[in-house]
Write a protein that holds these residues in place. Structure first.
Motif, PDB file in Angstrom:
ATOM      1  N   SER A  21     -18.520  11.668  -2.739  1.00 17.23           N
ATOM      2  CA  SER A  21     -17.356  11.646  -3.599  1.00 17.23           C
ATOM      3  C   SER A  21     -17.004  10.441  -4.265  1.00 17.23           C
ATOM      4  O   SER A  21     -17.510   9.441  -3.730  1.00 17.23           O
ATOM      5  CB  SER A  21     -16.168  12.330  -2.861  1.00 17.23           C
ATOM      6  OG  SER A  21     -15.871  11.021  -1.764  1.00 17.23           O
ATOM      7  N   ALA A  22     -16.315  10.667  -5.565  1.00 13.69           N
ATOM      8  CA  ALA A  22     -15.944   9.550  -6.187  1.00 13.69           C
ATOM      9  C   ALA A  22     -15.192   8.483  -5.415  1.00 13.69           C
ATOM     10  O   ALA A  22     -15.284   7.143  -5.519  1.00 13.69           O
ATOM     11  CB  ALA A  22     -15.208   9.823  -7.324  1.00 13.69           C
ATOM     12  N   LYS A  23     -14.144   8.839  -4.589  1.00 18.82           N
ATOM     13  CA  LYS A  23     -13.459   8.118  -3.691  1.00 18.82           C
ATOM     14  C   LYS A  23     -14.334   7.256  -2.620  1.00 18.82           C
ATOM     15  O   LYS A  23     -14.107   6.001  -2.387  1.00 18.82           O
ATOM     16  CB  LYS A  23     -12.443   8.995  -2.844  1.00 18.82           C
ATOM     17  CG  LYS A  23     -11.516   8.070  -1.946  1.00 18.82           C
ATOM     18  CD  LYS A  23     -10.398   9.193  -1.484  1.00 18.82           C
ATOM     19  CE  LYS A  23      -9.569   8.331  -0.529  1.00 18.82           C
ATOM     20  NZ  LYS A  23      -8.589   9.140   0.230  1.00 18.82           N
ATOM     21  N   LEU A  76     -11.509   7.316 -12.021  1.00 18.93           N
ATOM     22  CA  LEU A  76     -11.313   8.350 -10.888  1.00 18.93           C
ATOM     23  C   LEU A  76     -10.183   8.993 -11.090  1.00 18.93           C
ATOM     24  O   LEU A  76      -9.722  10.182 -10.551  1.00 18.93           O
ATOM     25  CB  LEU A  76     -11.373   7.659  -9.779  1.00 18.93           C
ATOM     26  CG  LEU A  76     -12.831   7.137  -9.520  1.00 18.93           C
ATOM     27  CD1 LEU A  76     -12.953   6.497  -8.047  1.00 18.93           C
ATOM     28  CD2 LEU A  76     -14.188   7.714 -10.000  1.00 18.93           C
ATOM     29  N   ARG A  77      -9.195   8.376 -11.865  1.00 21.77           N
ATOM     30  CA  ARG A  77      -7.930   8.960 -11.969  1.00 21.77           C
ATOM     31  C   ARG A  77      -7.578   9.830 -13.245  1.00 21.77           C
ATOM     32  O   ARG A  77      -6.697  10.493 -13.631  1.00 21.77           O
ATOM     33  CB  ARG A  77      -6.843   7.875 -12.181  1.00 21.77           C
ATOM     34  CG  ARG A  77      -6.570   7.202 -10.663  1.00 21.77           C
ATOM     35  CD  ARG A  77      -5.700   5.889 -11.037  1.00 21.77           C
ATOM     36  NE  ARG A  77      -6.029   4.689 -11.257  1.00 21.77           N
ATOM     37  CZ  ARG A  77      -5.785   4.102 -12.638  1.00 21.77           C
ATOM     38  NH1 ARG A  77      -4.926   4.460 -13.417  1.00 21.77           N
ATOM     39  NH2 ARG A  77      -6.404   3.031 -12.691  1.00 21.77           N
ATOM     40  N   ARG A  78      -8.825   9.949 -13.957  1.00 20.55           N
ATOM     41  CA  ARG A  78      -9.078  10.953 -15.045  1.00 20.55           C
ATOM     42  C   ARG A  78      -9.491  12.369 -14.558  1.00 20.55           C
ATOM     43  O   ARG A  78     -10.459  12.176 -14.115  1.00 20.55           O
ATOM     44  CB  ARG A  78      -9.452  10.338 -16.265  1.00 20.55           C
ATOM     45  CG  ARG A  78      -8.638   9.185 -16.963  1.00 20.55           C
ATOM     46  CD  ARG A  78      -9.227   9.100 -18.326  1.00 20.55           C
ATOM     47  NE  ARG A  78     -10.533   9.074 -18.577  1.00 20.55           N
ATOM     48  CZ  ARG A  78     -11.093   7.639 -18.710  1.00 20.55           C
ATOM     49  NH1 ARG A  78     -10.288   6.615 -18.786  1.00 20.55           N
ATOM     50  NH2 ARG A  78     -12.518   7.590 -18.896  1.00 20.55           N
ATOM     51  N   ASP A  79      -8.961  13.299 -15.246  1.00 22.19           N
ATOM     52  CA  ASP A  79      -9.836  14.657 -15.097  1.00 22.19           C
ATOM     53  C   ASP A  79     -10.966  14.690 -16.183  1.00 22.19           C
ATOM     54  O   ASP A  79     -10.988  13.720 -17.205  1.00 22.19           O
ATOM     55  CB  ASP A  79      -8.825  15.820 -15.147  1.00 22.19           C
ATOM     56  CG  ASP A  79      -7.999  15.877 -14.115  1.00 22.19           C
ATOM     57  OD1 ASP A  79      -8.058  15.483 -12.829  1.00 22.19           O
ATOM     58  OD2 ASP A  79      -6.684  16.199 -14.550  1.00 22.19           O
ATOM     59  N   GLY A  80     -11.925  15.435 -15.730  1.00 22.89           N
ATOM     60  CA  GLY A  80     -13.093  15.527 -16.999  1.00 22.89           C
ATOM     61  C   GLY A  80     -14.169  14.711 -16.858  1.00 22.89           C
ATOM     62  O   GLY A  80     -14.128  13.830 -15.928  1.00 22.89           O
ATOM     63  N   PRO A  81     -15.037  14.698 -17.843  1.00 23.84           N
ATOM     64  CA  PRO A  81     -15.963  13.749 -17.860  1.00 23.84           C
ATOM     65  C   PRO A  81     -15.447  12.219 -18.098  1.00 23.84           C
ATOM     66  O   PRO A  81     -14.731  12.159 -18.709  1.00 23.84           O
ATOM     67  CB  PRO A  81     -17.076  14.394 -19.184  1.00 23.84           C
ATOM     68  CG  PRO A  81     -16.734  15.794 -19.185  1.00 23.84           C
ATOM     69  CD  PRO A  81     -15.109  15.761 -18.857  1.00 23.84           C
ATOM     70  N   SER A  82     -16.413  11.408 -17.691  1.00 28.20           N
ATOM     71  CA  SER A  82     -16.000  10.016 -17.976  1.00 28.20           C
ATOM     72  C   SER A  82     -16.749   9.454 -18.899  1.00 28.20           C
ATOM     73  O   SER A  82     -17.641   8.890 -19.083  1.00 28.20           O
ATOM     74  CB  SER A  82     -16.466   9.191 -16.379  1.00 28.20           C
ATOM     75  OG  SER A  82     -15.919   9.740 -15.430  1.00 28.20           O
ATOM     76  N   TYR A  83     -15.659   9.479 -20.182  1.00 25.86           N
ATOM     77  CA  TYR A  83     -16.155   9.034 -21.452  1.00 25.86           C
ATOM     78  C   TYR A  83     -15.966   7.572 -21.588  1.00 25.86           C
ATOM     79  O   TYR A  83     -14.810   7.111 -21.419  1.00 25.86           O
ATOM     80  CB  TYR A  83     -15.867   9.717 -22.627  1.00 25.86           C
ATOM     81  CG  TYR A  83     -16.164  11.200 -22.788  1.00 25.86           C
ATOM     82  CD1 TYR A  83     -17.368  11.564 -22.599  1.00 25.86           C
ATOM     83  CD2 TYR A  83     -15.098  12.125 -22.706  1.00 25.86           C
ATOM     84  CE1 TYR A  83     -18.030  12.675 -22.922  1.00 25.86           C
ATOM     85  CE2 TYR A  83     -15.716  13.513 -22.877  1.00 25.86           C
ATOM     86  CZ  TYR A  83     -16.958  13.844 -22.892  1.00 25.86           C
ATOM     87  OH  TYR A  83     -17.411  15.241 -22.984  1.00 25.86           O
ATOM     88  N   PRO A  92     -16.354   2.991 -11.154  1.00 24.17           N
ATOM     89  CA  PRO A  92     -17.420   3.991 -11.066  1.00 24.17           C
ATOM     90  C   PRO A  92     -17.091   5.311 -11.979  1.00 24.17           C
ATOM     91  O   PRO A  92     -15.557   5.395 -12.294  1.00 24.17           O
ATOM     92  CB  PRO A  92     -16.943   4.103  -9.617  1.00 24.17           C
ATOM     93  CG  PRO A  92     -16.063   3.091  -9.020  1.00 24.17           C
ATOM     94  CD  PRO A  92     -15.658   2.467 -10.483  1.00 24.17           C
ATOM     95  N   ALA A  93     -18.032   5.937 -12.191  1.00 24.40           N
ATOM     96  CA  ALA A  93     -17.338   7.291 -13.225  1.00 24.40           C
ATOM     97  C   ALA A  93     -17.188   8.510 -12.083  1.00 24.40           C
ATOM     98  O   ALA A  93     -18.137   8.520 -10.998  1.00 24.40           O
ATOM     99  CB  ALA A  93     -18.991   7.558 -13.923  1.00 24.40           C
ATOM    100  N   GLN A  94     -16.320   9.182 -12.547  1.00 29.93           N
ATOM    101  CA  GLN A  94     -16.002  10.422 -11.735  1.00 29.93           C
ATOM    102  C   GLN A  94     -17.009  11.366 -11.902  1.00 29.93           C
ATOM    103  O   GLN A  94     -17.506  11.785 -10.974  1.00 29.93           O
ATOM    104  CB  GLN A  94     -14.856  10.967 -12.488  1.00 29.93           C
ATOM    105  CG  GLN A  94     -14.202  12.345 -11.961  1.00 29.93           C
ATOM    106  CD  GLN A  94     -13.530  12.128 -10.491  1.00 29.93           C
ATOM    107  OE1 GLN A  94     -14.036  12.125  -9.617  1.00 29.93           O
ATOM    108  NE2 GLN A  94     -11.914  12.039 -10.522  1.00 29.93           N
TER     109      GLN A  94
END
Length: 219
Positions: free
Chosen positions: A55-57, A80-87, A42-44
């Protein structure tokens, strides 16, 4: 097959919510490509789409409920464990680091997303880490935009066997047997209107949505 030549797949998306179309495609991809495992990620915050409704969670929990004990499918929370856009290029680089240089790594996307590939973050670098498999959609046979042709035409192969000759760098259009035209937008609209979504979602996902009151019309 040696450990170094494992076949690993990545299928990203908002999964807002995950439905039977997503999951049936995942099972058929796993079979068609003879994957050892397929990471459903899943993308954040998808860079080219609006913010998901829940929410992502919560979306991850629904994905886990939908996959259940299905062999070969994994709900992967790395974005989901990374900040910012999901590249995707960052996700593929991370996966490549885990599976080693010789593993066959494949990113699968739908045809709609494929048409926007040239707008992605560093699209040419995707092929440094993985192959690209594009899930064909019936009724879409328009010529590809020039920018997209330039990106993929010289990478195209015509079979899974040809794709798997190398660890990365190829492009394969793939038709899956079950053409399940289920839309997450349609499901959200039905949930908001209080209408039935039975047989569009796995029972476990429908139950979780009902219990948590997700996608209901906001007061």
């Amino acid at each position: 097959m040696s450990q170094t030549e494992q076949r690993i797949g990545m299928l990203g998306g908002t999964f807002d919510p995950v439905h039977l179309g997503h999951l049936r495609s995942a099972v058929e991809l796993h079979e068609a490509l003879s994957l050892d495992r397929l990471h459903m990620i899943p993308a954040q915050q998808p860079p080219l789409r609006g913010r998901p409704q829940v929410s992502a969670k919560q979306r991850l929990a629904l994905l886990e409920a939908g996959i259940g004990a299905t062999p070969g499918l994994i709900a992967d929370d790395r974005e989901l464990r990374r900040d910012g856009p999901s590249y995707s290029v960052d996700t593929l680089a991370e996966l490549r680091g885990e599976v080693g240089e010789q593993a066959r790594l494949v990113m699968a996307i739908g045809f709609d997303a494929f048409l926007r590939l040239a707008q992605w973050h560093q699209p040419e670098r995707l092929f440094e880490f993985a192959h690209l498999v594009v899930i064909a959609r019936p009724g879409y046979d328009d010529p590809l935009p020039a920018s997209l042709m330039e990106l993929v035409a010289h990478r195209r192969v015509d079979s899974v066997d040809a794709l798997m000759q190398r660890p990365c760098g190829g492009y394969l259009p793939l038709e899956l047997p079950s053409l399940m035209a289920i839309s997450a937008t349609y499901i959200r609209e039905r949930l908001e209107a209080g209408k039935s979504v039975r047989y569009l979602l796995p029972e476990a996902v429908e139950l979780a949505i009902t219990q948590d009151g997700l996608y209901r019309q906001r007061e």
